[in-house]
Write an enzyme that holds these catalytic residues in place. Structure first.
Site, PDB file in Angstrom:
ATOM      1  N   ARG A   1      38.764  45.433  32.787  1.00 29.74           N
ATOM      2  CA  ARG A   1      39.220  44.828  34.047  1.00 29.74           C
ATOM      3  C   ARG A   1      39.579  45.853  35.104  1.00 29.74           C
ATOM      4  NH1 ARG A   1      36.939  40.081  33.565  1.00 29.74           N
ATOM      5  NH2 ARG A   1      37.674  38.920  31.776  1.00 29.74           N
TER       6      ARG A   1
ATOM      7  N   ASP B   1      24.428  36.861  33.439  1.00 32.67           N
ATOM      8  CA  ASP B   1      25.688  36.237  33.058  1.00 32.67           C
ATOM      9  C   ASP B   1      26.216  35.376  34.205  1.00 32.67           C
ATOM     10  OD1 ASP B   1      27.862  35.605  31.503  1.00 32.67           O
ATOM     11  OD2 ASP B   1      28.956  37.451  31.957  1.00 32.67           O
TER      12      ASP B   1
ATOM     13  N   TYR C   1      33.614  46.460  41.700  1.00 27.43           N
ATOM     14  CA  TYR C   1      32.757  45.272  41.855  1.00 27.43           C
ATOM     15  C   TYR C   1      32.604  44.773  43.287  1.00 27.43           C
ATOM     16  CZ  TYR C   1      36.211  41.359  42.073  1.00 27.43           C
ATOM     17  OH  TYR C   1      37.173  40.474  42.429  1.00 27.43           O
TER      18      TYR C   1
ATOM     19  N   GLU D   1      35.583  38.238  26.729  1.00 30.18           N
ATOM     20  CA  GLU D   1      35.312  36.990  27.443  1.00 30.18           C
ATOM     21  C   GLU D   1      34.612  36.032  26.498  1.00 30.18           C
ATOM     22  OE1 GLU D   1      35.123  37.643  32.187  1.00 30.18           O
ATOM     23  OE2 GLU D   1      33.267  38.137  31.124  1.00 30.18           O
TER      24      GLU D   1
ATOM     25  N   GLN E   1      36.269  47.259  36.440  1.00 31.62           N
ATOM     26  CA  GLN E   1      35.622  46.171  37.186  1.00 31.62           C
ATOM     27  C   GLN E   1      36.285  45.949  38.559  1.00 31.62           C
ATOM     28  OE1 GLN E   1      35.801  42.437  35.054  1.00 31.62           O
ATOM     29  NE2 GLN E   1      34.988  41.257  36.759  1.00 31.62           N
TER      30      GLN E   1
ATOM     31  N   ARG F   1      42.963  36.850  44.413  1.00 29.99           N
ATOM     32  CA  ARG F   1      43.008  36.557  45.851  1.00 29.99           C
ATOM     33  C   ARG F   1      44.149  35.643  46.249  1.00 29.99           C
ATOM     34  NH1 ARG F   1      37.853  36.832  44.392  1.00 29.99           N
ATOM     35  NH2 ARG F   1      37.738  34.622  43.873  1.00 29.99           N
TER      36      ARG F   1
ATOM     37  N   ASP G   1      31.417  38.890  26.268  1.00 30.07           N
ATOM     38  CA  ASP G   1      31.126  39.798  27.378  1.00 30.07           C
ATOM     39  C   ASP G   1      32.354  40.694  27.564  1.00 30.07           C
ATOM     40  OD1 ASP G   1      30.221  41.014  29.694  1.00 30.07           O
ATOM     41  OD2 ASP G   1      30.793  39.338  30.982  1.00 30.07           O
TER      42      ASP G   1
ATOM     43  N   GLU H   1      43.224  35.980  31.907  1.00 28.91           N
ATOM     44  CA  GLU H   1      43.872  34.703  32.207  1.00 28.91           C
ATOM     45  C   GLU H   1      45.066  34.437  31.285  1.00 28.91           C
ATOM     46  OE1 GLU H   1      40.807  31.388  32.993  1.00 28.91           O
ATOM     47  OE2 GLU H   1      39.663  33.004  32.095  1.00 28.91           O
TER      48      GLU H   1
ATOM     49  N   GLU I   1      32.328  33.391  25.634  1.00 25.87           N
ATOM     50  CA  GLU I   1      31.161  32.801  26.282  1.00 25.87           C
ATOM     51  C   GLU I   1      30.175  32.297  25.230  1.00 25.87           C
ATOM     52  OE1 GLU I   1      29.243  34.775  29.486  1.00 25.87           O
ATOM     53  OE2 GLU I   1      30.980  35.995  30.022  1.00 25.87           O
TER      54      GLU I   1
ATOM     55  N   THR J   1      28.029  44.122  24.883  1.00 29.49           N
ATOM     56  CA  THR J   1      28.113  42.666  24.879  1.00 29.49           C
ATOM     57  C   THR J   1      27.693  42.239  23.474  1.00 29.49           C
ATOM     58  OG1 THR J   1      27.478  42.612  27.213  1.00 29.49           O
ATOM     59  CG2 THR J   1      27.270  40.546  25.994  1.00 29.49           C
TER      60      THR J   1
ATOM     61  N   HIS K   1      38.015  28.925  34.818  1.00 28.74           N
ATOM     62  CA  HIS K   1      37.960  30.393  34.816  1.00 28.74           C
ATOM     63  C   HIS K   1      37.861  30.918  36.255  1.00 28.74           C
ATOM     64  CE1 HIS K   1      36.979  34.468  33.630  1.00 28.74           C
ATOM     65  NE2 HIS K   1      35.795  34.408  34.225  1.00 28.74           N
TER      66      HIS K   1
ATOM     67  N   THR L   1      32.696  32.999  31.173  1.00 29.74           N
ATOM     68  CA  THR L   1      33.875  32.716  30.345  1.00 29.74           C
ATOM     69  C   THR L   1      34.166  31.221  30.322  1.00 29.74           C
ATOM     70  OG1 THR L   1      34.723  34.844  31.026  1.00 29.74           O
ATOM     71  CG2 THR L   1      36.300  33.320  30.046  1.00 29.74           C
TER      72      THR L   1
ATOM     73  N   LYS M   1      31.338  46.154  32.580  1.00 30.96           N
ATOM     74  CA  LYS M   1      30.829  45.178  31.619  1.00 30.96           C
ATOM     75  C   LYS M   1      29.612  45.668  30.832  1.00 30.96           C
ATOM     76  CE  LYS M   1      32.528  41.112  34.085  1.00 30.96           C
ATOM     77  NZ  LYS M   1      33.081  40.217  33.055  1.00 30.96           N
TER      78      LYS M   1
HETATM   79  O1  LIG Z   1      36.880  36.035  41.177  1.00 32.27           O
HETATM   80  C1  LIG Z   1      36.769  37.270  41.111  1.00 32.27           C
HETATM   81  O2  LIG Z   1      36.836  38.012  42.106  1.00 32.27           O
HETATM   82  C2  LIG Z   1      36.551  37.915  39.812  1.00 32.27           C
HETATM   83  C3  LIG Z   1      36.140  37.238  38.747  1.00 32.27           C
HETATM   84  C4  LIG Z   1      36.043  37.878  37.478  1.00 32.27           C
HETATM   85  O3  LIG Z   1      36.483  38.998  37.290  1.00 32.27           O
HETATM   86  C5  LIG Z   1      35.418  37.122  36.359  1.00 32.27           C
HETATM   87  C6  LIG Z   1      34.413  37.901  35.639  1.00 32.27           C
HETATM   88  O4  LIG Z   1      34.678  38.925  35.034  1.00 32.27           O
HETATM   89  C7  LIG Z   1      33.041  37.399  35.687  1.00 32.27           C
HETATM   90  C8  LIG Z   1      32.530  37.095  34.337  1.00 32.27           C
HETATM   91  O5  LIG Z   1      32.872  36.015  33.833  1.00 32.27           O
HETATM   92  O6  LIG Z   1      31.781  37.908  33.749  1.00 32.27           O
HETATM   93 CA   LIG Z   2      31.210  37.208  31.759  1.00 26.36          CA
HETATM   94 MG   LIG Z   3      29.175  42.594  28.825  1.00 28.32          MG
END
Ligand SMILES: O=C(O)/C=C/C(=O)CC(=O)CC(=O)O
Ligand SMILES: [Ca+2]
Ligand SMILES: [Mg+2]
Length: 420
Positions: free
Chosen positions: A241, A130, A248, A203, A244, A146, A237, A368, A205, A261, A137, A354, A257
């Site tokens: 959140r 992915d 992550y 998401e 994640q 951030r 997807d 978003e 996609e 899917t 996005h 996304t 995730k």
């Molecule tokens: O920019 C980040 O730290 C996080 C981005 C995301 O969470 C986007 C995401 O879930 C990735 C995806 O599109 O699967």
């Molecule tokens: Ca995705």
């Molecule tokens: Mg998925």
């Protein structure tokens, strides 16, 4: 090219003779799975067409690729075979061709009403990757997580970022999705909270279905990459959140995730999408030579997401986007994926990431759209920060031609309560 079929195709149908998307279906619950193409309100059973000897071009005449329970064998044959199949089928279905039109016995066997069939996953998916190819996005996620100073990490403009997804939990449209449970971010010195995700998201996609692919150690040139893409599907997807956000760092998405899917049943071929090709956005800085392509192409595919809450009659449109907003193209994604020698195989799928557009109404996920739950969305007299049990999420996508559509149908799934 034939412009009309002897089969009635209503003006708003996604499945005109210009489309002919491929899927795999069972005509009856106990029948074997077989490939088909959609035309109007029917599926044309390709196993019957093959058995009748009507794939009579040089590449396909002795092939058993349409007698398989998935499309992988057709995918492996590559673009010359795909073009031959398309030409055969467009001719066979055209209003001026008698072979099928005037053969009541064959029509009876080979044309099945769409409403009666069960669609199943059209491919055996070995690997699923992915990407993260929409700049809007990436910028929005970065701002949320951030802050607005440097929302997009410096690597993003030099390479199509991706993570390896989980192929085993890819399901066909219409499959329910069970709310996942997992760990969330702890507050202060407390242990991490555990329980059903409180931030379940979709998401928006699309995904590319890989054709022949490459041998291990032999990268695919970006200018030849289109020959390795059979077509596209809609893809959701689903993303938890809260799970994640905690898991992550530093290796990327995992259980947030991999619980499900969803893909749409119909694969629209790149050949059918070609009339809707458009220039991809200008890339600044210039990508490195292995990603610099002679023609940088996107497709004008209108995308829409609807949510139908439990117990409600009507769905509510919550966003409208377009495939053309992607910064990194499908061919750049594929070339980048193989530049280290990694092999892609027939039936692998590559998610775009996304697909958010530039406007607030064109964002591709609730993260978003609600700015991480801070601005609830209103829908049909209720509100949503994230998905609730019983919500049914449906994607649609189509290209508008002159008097016809080339569409993907729908990609939907309903949220069931957590089992924990
Ligand atoms: O920019 C980040 O730290 C996080 C981005 C995301 O969470 C986007 C995401 O879930 C990735 C995806 O599109 O699967
Ligand atoms: Ca995705
Ligand atoms: Mg998925």
């Amino acid at each position: 090219m034939a412009s009309q079929s002897f089969i009635e195709v209503k003006p708003d149908s996604h499945f005109s003779i210009h489309n002919l998307p491929y899927g795999v279906f069972k005509p009856q619950p106990d029948s074997s799975a077989r490939p088909g193409v959609a035309i109007g309100d029917y599926v044309l059973d390709l196993s019957e067409i093959a058995k009748a000897g009507l794939f009579n071009g040089p590449i396909l005449k002795d092939s058993d690729c349409f007698l398989q329970p998935n499309l992988n064998k057709l995918l492996a044959l590559g673009r010359p075979a795909w073009k031959e199949a398309r030409a055969t089928l467009q001719k066979l279905l055209s209003s001026t061709e008698a072979t099928l039109r005037d053969n009541a016995n064959l029509r009876q066997k080979a044309l099945v009403p769409l409403g009666k069939v069960e669609m199943i996953l059209p491919i055996a998916i070995g690997d699923y990757t992915d990407f993260f190819s929409s700049m809007h996005h990436a910028k929005n996620c970065g701002t949320i997580f951030r802050g607005p100073q440097n929302p997009i990490t410096p690597n993003w403009f030099h390479l199509p970022i991706a993570y390896h997804g989980r192929a085993s939990s890819i399901v066909i449209s219409g499959t329910d999705i069970i709310r996942p449970s997992g760990q969330g971010h702890p507050s202060g010195n407390s242990p991490p909270p555990f329980g059903p995700s409180q931030k379940l998201d979709f998401e928006l996609e699309m995904a590319a279905v890989v054709g022949p692919g490459n041998e291990l150690g032999k990268p695919i040139d970006v200018n030849q990459a289109a020959d390795h893409i059979f077509g596209l599907v809609l893809m959701n997807d689903w993303s938890a959140r809260d799970i994640q956000a905690w898991e992550y760092v530093p290796l990327g998405p995992f259980l947030g995730k991999s619980f499900g899917t969803t893909i749409s049943p119909w694969i629209v071929t790149l050949d059918a999408l070609e009339p809707f090709a458009c220039d991809a956005p200008k890339q600044d800085p210039h990508p490195l030579p292995y990603l610099a392509e002679k023609i940088s192409k996107n497709y004008d595919i209108s995308l829409e997401v609807q949510i139908k809450p439990a117990g409600q009659q009507d769905s509510c449109v919550i966003t409208k986007s377009n495939f053309k907003h992607l910064y990194w193209t499908l061919t750049q994604q594929l070339a980048h994926h193989t530049i280290n020698g990694c092999n892609l195989r027939p039936g692998d799928i590559l998610g775009t990431g996304t697909i958010s557009g530039p406007e607030p109404e064109s964002l591709g996920c609730l993260l978003e759209l609600t700015w991480n739950g801070q601005k609830p969305l209103s829908l049909n007299g209720t509100t949503r920060k994230f998905l609730e049990d019983g919500d049914e999420v449906t994607f649609t996508g189509f290209c508008k031609g002159n008097g016809y559509n080339v569409g993907f149908g729908t990609c939907s799934g309903k949220i069931l309560p957590s089992v924990l």
